[in-house]
Design a protein around this motif. Structure first.
Motif, PDB file in Angstrom:
ATOM      1  N   TRP A 137       0.812  -1.211   0.000  1.00 14.72           N
ATOM      2  CA  TRP A 137       0.000   0.000   0.000  1.00 14.72           C
ATOM      3  C   TRP A 137       0.847   1.263   0.000  1.00 14.72           C
ATOM      4  CZ3 TRP A 137      -4.669   0.355  -1.623  1.00 14.72           C
ATOM      5  CH2 TRP A 137      -5.517  -0.749  -1.547  1.00 14.72           C
ATOM      6  N   THR A 138       2.002   1.206   0.639  1.00 14.02           N
ATOM      7  CA  THR A 138       2.896   2.361   0.597  1.00 14.02           C
ATOM      8  C   THR A 138       3.329   2.645  -0.828  1.00 14.02           C
ATOM      9  OG1 THR A 138       3.696   1.915   2.848  1.00 14.02           O
ATOM     10  CG2 THR A 138       5.081   3.307   1.445  1.00 14.02           C
ATOM     11  N   ASP A 139       3.718   1.596  -1.542  1.00 19.31           N
ATOM     12  CA  ASP A 139       4.128   1.761  -2.945  1.00 19.31           C
ATOM     13  C   ASP A 139       2.955   2.245  -3.801  1.00 19.31           C
ATOM     14  OD1 ASP A 139       6.650   0.883  -2.289  1.00 19.31           O
ATOM     15  OD2 ASP A 139       6.328  -1.170  -2.993  1.00 19.31           O
ATOM     16  N   ARG A 140       1.792   1.644  -3.608  1.00 16.97           N
ATOM     17  CA  ARG A 140       0.632   1.990  -4.436  1.00 16.97           C
ATOM     18  C   ARG A 140       0.207   3.445  -4.215  1.00 16.97           C
ATOM     19  NH1 ARG A 140      -3.119  -1.149  -7.165  1.00 16.97           N
ATOM     20  NH2 ARG A 140      -5.135  -0.130  -7.550  1.00 16.97           N
ATOM     21  N   LEU A 141       0.143   3.851  -2.968  1.00 17.78           N
ATOM     22  CA  LEU A 141      -0.282   5.216  -2.660  1.00 17.78           C
ATOM     23  C   LEU A 141       0.768   6.240  -3.082  1.00 17.78           C
ATOM     24  CD1 LEU A 141      -1.940   4.531   0.795  1.00 17.78           C
ATOM     25  CD2 LEU A 141      -3.124   5.276  -1.273  1.00 17.78           C
ATOM     26  N   THR A 142       2.039   5.864  -2.974  1.00 19.29           N
ATOM     27  CA  THR A 142       3.108   6.762  -3.429  1.00 19.29           C
ATOM     28  C   THR A 142       3.011   6.987  -4.928  1.00 19.29           C
ATOM     29  OG1 THR A 142       4.595   6.075  -1.642  1.00 19.29           O
ATOM     30  CG2 THR A 142       5.599   7.084  -3.579  1.00 19.29           C
ATOM     31  N   LYS A 143       2.833   5.910  -5.688  1.00 18.02           N
ATOM     32  CA  LYS A 143       2.713   6.023  -7.138  1.00 18.02           C
ATOM     33  C   LYS A 143       1.472   6.816  -7.541  1.00 18.02           C
ATOM     34  CE  LYS A 143       5.194   1.718  -8.090  1.00 18.02           C
ATOM     35  NZ  LYS A 143       5.082   0.295  -8.522  1.00 18.02           N
ATOM     36  N   ALA A 144       0.424   6.754  -6.718  1.00 16.76           N
ATOM     37  CA  ALA A 144      -0.803   7.492  -7.012  1.00 16.76           C
ATOM     38  C   ALA A 144      -0.716   8.951  -6.603  1.00 16.76           C
ATOM     39  CB  ALA A 144      -1.985   6.831  -6.309  1.00 16.76           C
ATOM     40  N   GLY A 145       0.383   9.330  -5.943  1.00 11.99           N
ATOM     41  CA  GLY A 145       0.564  10.719  -5.538  1.00 11.99           C
ATOM     42  C   GLY A 145      -0.203  11.115  -4.297  1.00 11.99           C
ATOM     43  N   ALA A 146      -0.556  10.158  -3.448  1.00 13.45           N
ATOM     44  CA  ALA A 146      -1.304  10.471  -2.230  1.00 13.45           C
ATOM     45  C   ALA A 146      -0.448  11.282  -1.269  1.00 13.45           C
ATOM     46  CB  ALA A 146      -1.768   9.185  -1.553  1.00 13.45           C
ATOM     47  N   ASP A 147      -1.068  12.216  -0.592  1.00 10.38           N
ATOM     48  CA  ASP A 147      -0.380  13.069   0.371  1.00 10.38           C
ATOM     49  C   ASP A 147      -0.439  12.472   1.768  1.00 10.38           C
ATOM     50  OD1 ASP A 147       0.217  15.037  -1.528  1.00 10.38           O
ATOM     51  OD2 ASP A 147      -1.735  16.028  -1.227  1.00 10.38           O
ATOM     52  N   GLY A 148       0.455  12.961   2.618  1.00  9.84           N
ATOM     53  CA  GLY A 148       0.403  12.662   4.040  1.00  9.84           C
ATOM     54  C   GLY A 148       0.761  11.257   4.431  1.00  9.84           C
ATOM     55  N   LEU A 149       1.522  10.550   3.606  1.00  7.30           N
ATOM     56  CA  LEU A 149       1.886   9.173   3.943  1.00  7.30           C
ATOM     57  C   LEU A 149       2.772   9.139   5.188  1.00  7.30           C
ATOM     58  CD1 LEU A 149       2.648   7.696   0.409  1.00  7.30           C
ATOM     59  CD2 LEU A 149       0.797   7.004   1.937  1.00  7.30           C
ATOM     60  N   LYS A 150       2.370   8.335   6.152  1.00  6.81           N
ATOM     61  CA  LYS A 150       3.127   8.220   7.398  1.00  6.81           C
ATOM     62  C   LYS A 150       2.871   6.859   8.018  1.00  6.81           C
ATOM     63  CE  LYS A 150       3.587  10.135  12.060  1.00  6.81           C
ATOM     64  NZ  LYS A 150       3.037  11.123  13.042  1.00  6.81           N
ATOM     65  N   ALA A 151       3.941   6.101   8.223  1.00  7.39           N
ATOM     66  CA  ALA A 151       3.831   4.792   8.867  1.00  7.39           C
ATOM     67  C   ALA A 151       4.017   4.961  10.372  1.00  7.39           C
ATOM     68  CB  ALA A 151       4.878   3.838   8.312  1.00  7.39           C
ATOM     69  N   ASP A 152       3.134   4.349  11.151  1.00  6.76           N
ATOM     70  CA  ASP A 152       3.274   4.390  12.599  1.00  6.76           C
ATOM     71  C   ASP A 152       2.546   3.193  13.201  1.00  6.76           C
ATOM     72  OD1 ASP A 152       0.607   5.024  12.384  1.00  6.76           O
ATOM     73  OD2 ASP A 152       0.746   6.995  13.337  1.00  6.76           O
TER      74      ASP A 152
END
Length: 309
Positions: A94-109
Protein backbone atom coordinates in the motif's frame (compact mmCIF):
# COMPACT_ATOMS: atom_id res chain seq x y z
CA UNK A 1 -27.85 -0.39 27.53
CA UNK A 2 -28.45 -0.78 23.80
CA UNK A 3 -27.55 -4.24 22.48
CA UNK A 4 -28.80 -4.01 18.89
CA UNK A 5 -25.85 -2.10 17.34
CA UNK A 6 -23.22 -4.29 15.62
CA UNK A 7 -20.45 -1.87 14.62
CA UNK A 8 -20.15 0.68 11.85
CA UNK A 9 -22.49 0.62 8.86
CA UNK A 10 -21.05 3.41 6.68
CA UNK A 11 -19.13 6.67 6.82
CA UNK A 12 -20.42 9.62 4.78
CA UNK A 13 -18.13 12.50 3.80
CA UNK A 14 -17.98 15.59 1.59
CA UNK A 15 -15.93 16.07 -1.60
CA UNK A 16 -15.38 18.71 -4.29
CA UNK A 17 -15.03 16.67 -7.49
CA UNK A 18 -17.13 13.59 -8.15
CA UNK A 19 -14.78 12.22 -10.82
CA UNK A 20 -11.67 12.69 -8.66
CA UNK A 21 -13.43 11.08 -5.73
CA UNK A 22 -14.59 8.14 -7.83
CA UNK A 23 -11.12 7.61 -9.30
CA UNK A 24 -9.44 7.66 -5.88
CA UNK A 25 -11.73 5.10 -4.26
CA UNK A 26 -11.96 2.73 -7.21
CA UNK A 27 -8.59 3.03 -8.99
CA UNK A 28 -6.35 3.86 -6.02
CA UNK A 29 -7.99 2.09 -3.07
CA UNK A 30 -9.49 -0.67 -5.20
CA UNK A 31 -12.99 -0.48 -3.76
CA UNK A 32 -16.11 -1.15 -5.80
CA UNK A 33 -18.58 1.61 -6.54
CA UNK A 34 -21.76 -0.10 -5.39
CA UNK A 35 -24.23 2.73 -5.97
CA UNK A 36 -24.44 5.88 -8.08
CA UNK A 37 -27.37 7.94 -6.88
CA UNK A 38 -28.09 11.49 -5.67
CA UNK A 39 -28.43 13.39 -2.43
CA UNK A 40 -32.08 13.13 -1.30
CA UNK A 41 -32.14 16.79 -0.26
CA UNK A 42 -29.99 18.18 -3.10
CA UNK A 43 -30.61 15.96 -6.15
CA UNK A 44 -28.21 17.96 -8.32
CA UNK A 45 -25.41 16.44 -6.21
CA UNK A 46 -24.30 12.80 -6.40
CA UNK A 47 -24.37 10.37 -3.52
CA UNK A 48 -21.64 7.84 -4.30
CA UNK A 49 -21.11 4.59 -2.36
CA UNK A 50 -17.94 2.47 -2.36
CA UNK A 51 -17.33 -0.84 -0.60
CA UNK A 52 -16.87 -4.56 -1.11
CA UNK A 53 -18.66 -6.59 -3.79
CA UNK A 54 -22.16 -6.06 -2.41
CA UNK A 55 -21.67 -3.06 -0.12
CA UNK A 56 -21.70 -5.09 3.09
CA UNK A 57 -22.47 -2.95 6.15
CA UNK A 58 -19.14 -2.08 7.75
CA UNK A 59 -17.39 -1.65 4.38
CA UNK A 60 -19.16 1.31 2.78
CA UNK A 61 -17.61 4.76 2.33
CA UNK A 62 -20.07 7.26 0.87
CA UNK A 63 -19.66 10.79 -0.51
CA UNK A 64 -21.58 13.93 -1.35
CA UNK A 65 -19.43 15.69 -4.00
CA UNK A 66 -20.46 19.37 -4.04
CA UNK A 67 -18.69 21.17 -6.93
CA UNK A 68 -16.69 24.20 -5.75
CA UNK A 69 -17.23 23.44 -2.05
CA UNK A 70 -14.56 24.98 0.21
CA UNK A 71 -12.09 22.71 1.98
CA UNK A 72 -13.17 21.75 5.48
CA UNK A 73 -11.26 22.97 8.52
CA UNK A 74 -10.13 20.21 10.89
CA UNK A 75 -10.98 20.69 14.55
CA UNK A 76 -12.98 19.39 17.46
CA UNK A 77 -16.47 17.99 17.15
CA UNK A 78 -15.83 15.83 14.11
CA UNK A 79 -14.64 12.46 12.87
CA UNK A 80 -10.87 12.71 12.53
CA UNK A 81 -9.56 9.57 10.82
CA UNK A 82 -11.41 6.79 9.01
CA UNK A 83 -9.42 3.56 9.21
CA UNK A 84 -9.64 0.56 6.87
CA UNK A 85 -8.57 -3.01 7.67
CA UNK A 86 -5.98 -4.70 5.43
CA UNK A 87 -4.19 -8.06 5.77
CA UNK A 88 -1.01 -8.45 7.79
CA UNK A 89 2.11 -7.82 5.75
CA UNK A 90 0.35 -5.66 3.13
CA UNK A 91 1.38 -2.14 4.19
CA UNK A 92 4.51 -2.24 2.02
CA UNK A 93 2.29 -2.85 -0.99
CA UNK A 94 0.00 0.00 0.00
CA UNK A 95 2.90 2.36 0.60
CA UNK A 96 4.13 1.76 -2.94
CA UNK A 97 0.63 1.99 -4.44
CA UNK A 98 -0.28 5.22 -2.66
CA UNK A 99 3.11 6.76 -3.43
CA UNK A 100 2.71 6.02 -7.14
CA UNK A 101 -0.80 7.49 -7.01
CA UNK A 102 0.56 10.72 -5.54
CA UNK A 103 -1.30 10.47 -2.23
CA UNK A 104 -0.38 13.07 0.37
CA UNK A 105 0.40 12.66 4.04
CA UNK A 106 1.89 9.17 3.94
CA UNK A 107 3.13 8.22 7.40
CA UNK A 108 3.83 4.79 8.87
CA UNK A 109 3.27 4.39 12.60
CA UNK A 110 1.62 2.16 15.18
CA UNK A 111 -1.57 2.59 17.20
CA UNK A 112 -2.64 0.27 20.00
CA UNK A 113 0.04 -2.20 18.92
CA UNK A 114 -1.14 -2.33 15.30
CA UNK A 115 0.90 -1.27 12.27
CA UNK A 116 -0.74 1.60 10.46
CA UNK A 117 -0.27 3.72 7.35
CA UNK A 118 -1.81 7.19 7.43
CA UNK A 119 -2.62 9.10 4.24
CA UNK A 120 -4.86 11.85 2.93
CA UNK A 121 -7.67 11.64 0.41
CA UNK A 122 -8.09 14.04 -2.53
CA UNK A 123 -9.71 16.70 -0.34
CA UNK A 124 -7.40 16.25 2.63
CA UNK A 125 -9.58 13.54 4.14
CA UNK A 126 -7.91 11.75 7.05
CA UNK A 127 -7.47 8.03 6.35
CA UNK A 128 -5.37 5.13 7.56
CA UNK A 129 -4.86 1.48 6.73
CA UNK A 130 -4.18 -0.88 9.62
CA UNK A 131 -2.90 -4.44 9.43
CA UNK A 132 -5.35 -6.86 11.04
CA UNK A 133 -4.68 -10.55 11.56
CA UNK A 134 -7.38 -13.00 10.46
CA UNK A 135 -9.93 -10.48 9.22
CA UNK A 136 -11.95 -12.95 7.15
CA UNK A 137 -14.45 -10.49 5.70
CA UNK A 138 -14.90 -10.75 1.95
CA UNK A 139 -12.74 -8.47 -0.19
CA UNK A 140 -13.30 -6.88 -3.60
CA UNK A 141 -10.53 -7.52 -6.11
CA UNK A 142 -12.18 -6.24 -9.27
CA UNK A 143 -10.11 -3.05 -9.46
CA UNK A 144 -6.63 -4.50 -9.62
CA UNK A 145 -5.81 -5.04 -5.94
CA UNK A 146 -5.03 -8.64 -5.06
CA UNK A 147 -6.78 -10.74 -2.41
CA UNK A 148 -3.67 -10.66 -0.20
CA UNK A 149 -3.77 -6.86 -0.02
CA UNK A 150 -7.39 -5.79 -0.57
CA UNK A 151 -9.30 -3.72 1.97
CA UNK A 152 -11.62 -5.82 4.13
CA UNK A 153 -13.84 -2.98 5.34
CA UNK A 154 -13.62 -0.47 8.14
CA UNK A 155 -11.48 -1.09 11.17
CA UNK A 156 -12.37 2.06 13.13
CA UNK A 157 -13.12 5.75 13.11
CA UNK A 158 -11.77 8.39 15.48
CA UNK A 159 -13.70 11.23 17.10
CA UNK A 160 -11.90 14.52 17.83
CA UNK A 161 -13.51 15.99 20.95
CA UNK A 162 -12.73 18.69 23.49
CA UNK A 163 -14.09 16.51 26.32
CA UNK A 164 -14.67 12.79 26.10
CA UNK A 165 -16.78 12.25 29.22
CA UNK A 166 -20.33 12.49 27.86
CA UNK A 167 -19.38 10.81 24.59
CA UNK A 168 -17.74 7.93 26.43
CA UNK A 169 -20.97 7.39 28.34
CA UNK A 170 -22.93 7.50 25.08
CA UNK A 171 -20.69 4.90 23.41
CA UNK A 172 -21.01 2.62 26.44
CA UNK A 173 -24.79 3.06 26.31
CA UNK A 174 -24.64 2.07 22.62
CA UNK A 175 -22.96 -1.22 23.59
CA UNK A 176 -19.29 -0.32 23.22
CA UNK A 177 -16.72 -1.26 25.84
CA UNK A 178 -13.51 0.62 26.65
CA UNK A 179 -10.67 -1.66 25.60
CA UNK A 180 -7.56 0.56 25.88
CA UNK A 181 -6.29 4.09 26.38
CA UNK A 182 -2.94 5.49 25.19
CA UNK A 183 -1.46 8.90 24.39
CA UNK A 184 -4.67 10.84 24.83
CA UNK A 185 -6.75 8.37 22.81
CA UNK A 186 -9.36 6.04 24.30
CA UNK A 187 -10.42 3.01 22.28
CA UNK A 188 -13.92 1.57 22.48
CA UNK A 189 -14.78 -1.80 20.92
CA UNK A 190 -18.01 -3.56 19.98
CA UNK A 191 -18.08 -7.15 21.33
CA UNK A 192 -19.37 -9.57 18.71
CA UNK A 193 -19.50 -6.85 16.07
CA UNK A 194 -19.38 -7.00 12.29
CA UNK A 195 -15.61 -6.40 12.01
CA UNK A 196 -15.89 -2.60 11.85
CA UNK A 197 -15.76 -2.63 15.61
CA UNK A 198 -13.72 0.26 17.03
CA UNK A 199 -14.26 3.92 17.86
CA UNK A 200 -11.22 5.90 19.04
CA UNK A 201 -11.88 9.08 21.02
CA UNK A 202 -9.14 11.71 20.76
CA UNK A 203 -9.39 14.32 23.53
CA UNK A 204 -8.25 17.75 22.26
CA UNK A 205 -9.45 20.39 24.75
CA UNK A 206 -7.61 23.35 23.22
CA UNK A 207 -8.42 23.19 19.50
CA UNK A 208 -11.07 25.18 17.67
CA UNK A 209 -14.23 23.63 16.36
CA UNK A 210 -14.20 21.97 12.96
CA UNK A 211 -15.80 23.58 9.90
CA UNK A 212 -17.66 21.25 7.54
CA UNK A 213 -16.41 21.19 3.95
CA UNK A 214 -14.63 19.05 1.38
CA UNK A 215 -12.66 16.36 3.17
CA UNK A 216 -14.92 16.42 6.24
CA UNK A 217 -16.97 13.50 7.49
CA UNK A 218 -20.64 14.49 7.44
CA UNK A 219 -21.85 11.66 9.68
CA UNK A 220 -20.95 8.28 11.11
CA UNK A 221 -23.48 5.46 10.71
CA UNK A 222 -23.87 2.42 12.96
CA UNK A 223 -25.43 -0.87 11.88
CA UNK A 224 -28.53 -2.64 13.16
CA UNK A 225 -30.01 -5.76 11.61
CA UNK A 226 -33.48 -4.49 10.70
CA UNK A 227 -36.18 -1.89 11.26
CA UNK A 228 -37.48 -3.54 14.39
CA UNK A 229 -34.05 -3.30 16.03
CA UNK A 230 -33.73 0.28 14.80
CA UNK A 231 -36.99 1.31 16.48
CA UNK A 232 -35.78 -0.27 19.72
CA UNK A 233 -32.59 1.80 19.52
CA UNK A 234 -34.55 4.95 18.71
CA UNK A 235 -36.79 4.50 21.75
CA UNK A 236 -33.81 3.84 24.04
CA UNK A 237 -32.03 6.97 22.83
CA UNK A 238 -35.13 9.14 23.18
CA UNK A 239 -35.84 7.74 26.64
CA UNK A 240 -32.33 8.87 27.58
CA UNK A 241 -32.98 12.39 26.35
CA UNK A 242 -31.56 12.42 22.84
CA UNK A 243 -33.41 14.21 20.05
CA UNK A 244 -33.72 11.55 17.33
CA UNK A 245 -35.23 12.01 13.87
CA UNK A 246 -38.12 9.91 12.64
CA UNK A 247 -37.16 6.91 10.50
CA UNK A 248 -36.16 8.01 6.98
CA UNK A 249 -36.23 5.69 3.97
CA UNK A 250 -32.87 5.97 2.16
CA UNK A 251 -33.81 3.31 -0.45
CA UNK A 252 -30.93 0.98 0.50
CA UNK A 253 -31.38 1.25 4.28
CA UNK A 254 -33.60 3.02 6.79
CA UNK A 255 -31.95 5.75 8.84
CA UNK A 256 -32.36 7.74 12.04
CA UNK A 257 -30.03 10.57 13.12
CA UNK A 258 -29.04 12.33 16.33
CA UNK A 259 -26.31 14.74 17.43
CA UNK A 260 -23.80 13.58 20.04
CA UNK A 261 -22.73 15.69 23.05
CA UNK A 262 -19.44 16.45 21.26
CA UNK A 263 -21.19 17.65 18.10
CA UNK A 264 -20.68 14.65 15.81
CA UNK A 265 -23.73 13.52 13.83
CA UNK A 266 -24.52 9.83 14.38
CA UNK A 267 -26.84 7.70 12.26
CA UNK A 268 -28.33 4.29 13.01
CA UNK A 269 -28.84 2.44 9.69
CA UNK A 270 -30.44 -0.92 8.92
CA UNK A 271 -28.63 -3.71 7.12
CA UNK A 272 -31.76 -4.20 5.01
CA UNK A 273 -32.73 -4.02 2.17
CA UNK A 274 -29.21 -3.61 0.71
CA UNK A 275 -27.70 -2.20 -2.47
CA UNK A 276 -28.97 -4.99 -4.73
CA UNK A 277 -32.62 -4.01 -4.28
CA UNK A 278 -32.66 -2.19 -7.63
CA UNK A 279 -29.60 -3.56 -9.47
CA UNK A 280 -28.20 -6.99 -10.19
CA UNK A 281 -25.11 -7.68 -8.09
CA UNK A 282 -22.96 -8.00 -11.21
CA UNK A 283 -23.83 -4.43 -12.23
CA UNK A 284 -23.92 -2.54 -8.95
CA UNK A 285 -23.04 1.13 -9.23
CA UNK A 286 -23.15 1.32 -13.01
CA UNK A 287 -26.46 3.09 -13.72
CA UNK A 288 -27.68 6.34 -12.18
CA UNK A 289 -30.35 5.35 -9.66
CA UNK A 290 -32.73 8.08 -8.54
CA UNK A 291 -35.05 8.21 -5.54
CA UNK A 292 -38.66 7.92 -6.68
CA UNK A 293 -39.40 11.56 -5.87
CA UNK A 294 -36.60 12.71 -8.19
CA UNK A 295 -37.17 10.33 -11.12
CA UNK A 296 -39.08 13.01 -13.05
CA UNK A 297 -35.83 15.05 -13.10
CA UNK A 298 -33.74 12.30 -14.71
CA UNK A 299 -33.06 14.01 -18.05
CA UNK A 300 -32.06 17.25 -16.32
CA UNK A 301 -29.86 15.50 -13.76
CA UNK A 302 -28.13 13.29 -16.32
CA UNK A 303 -27.21 16.45 -18.24
CA UNK A 304 -26.03 18.25 -15.11
CA UNK A 305 -24.07 15.67 -13.11
CA UNK A 306 -20.35 15.36 -13.80
CA UNK A 307 -19.35 12.22 -15.74
CA UNK A 308 -17.46 9.83 -13.49
CA UNK A 309 -15.22 8.22 -16.11
Amino acid sequence: MITQIKGLHHVTSMAASASTNNRFFTDTLGLRRVKKTVNFDAPDVYHLYYGDEIGTPGSVMTYFPFPHIARGRPGSGEVGTTVFSVPQGSLGYWTDRLTKAGADGLKADEAFGEKRLQFAGPDGDGFALVEVKDDDRAQWTGNGVGADEAIRGFHSASLRLRDDGANAELLKFMGYEQVDARDGVTRFGMPGGNGADFIDVETMPNIAGARLGAGSVHHLAFAVENREKQLEVRKALMDTGYQVTPVIDRDYFWAIYFRTPGGVLFEIATNEPGFDRDEDTAHLGEALKLPTQHEHMRSVLEGHLEPLA
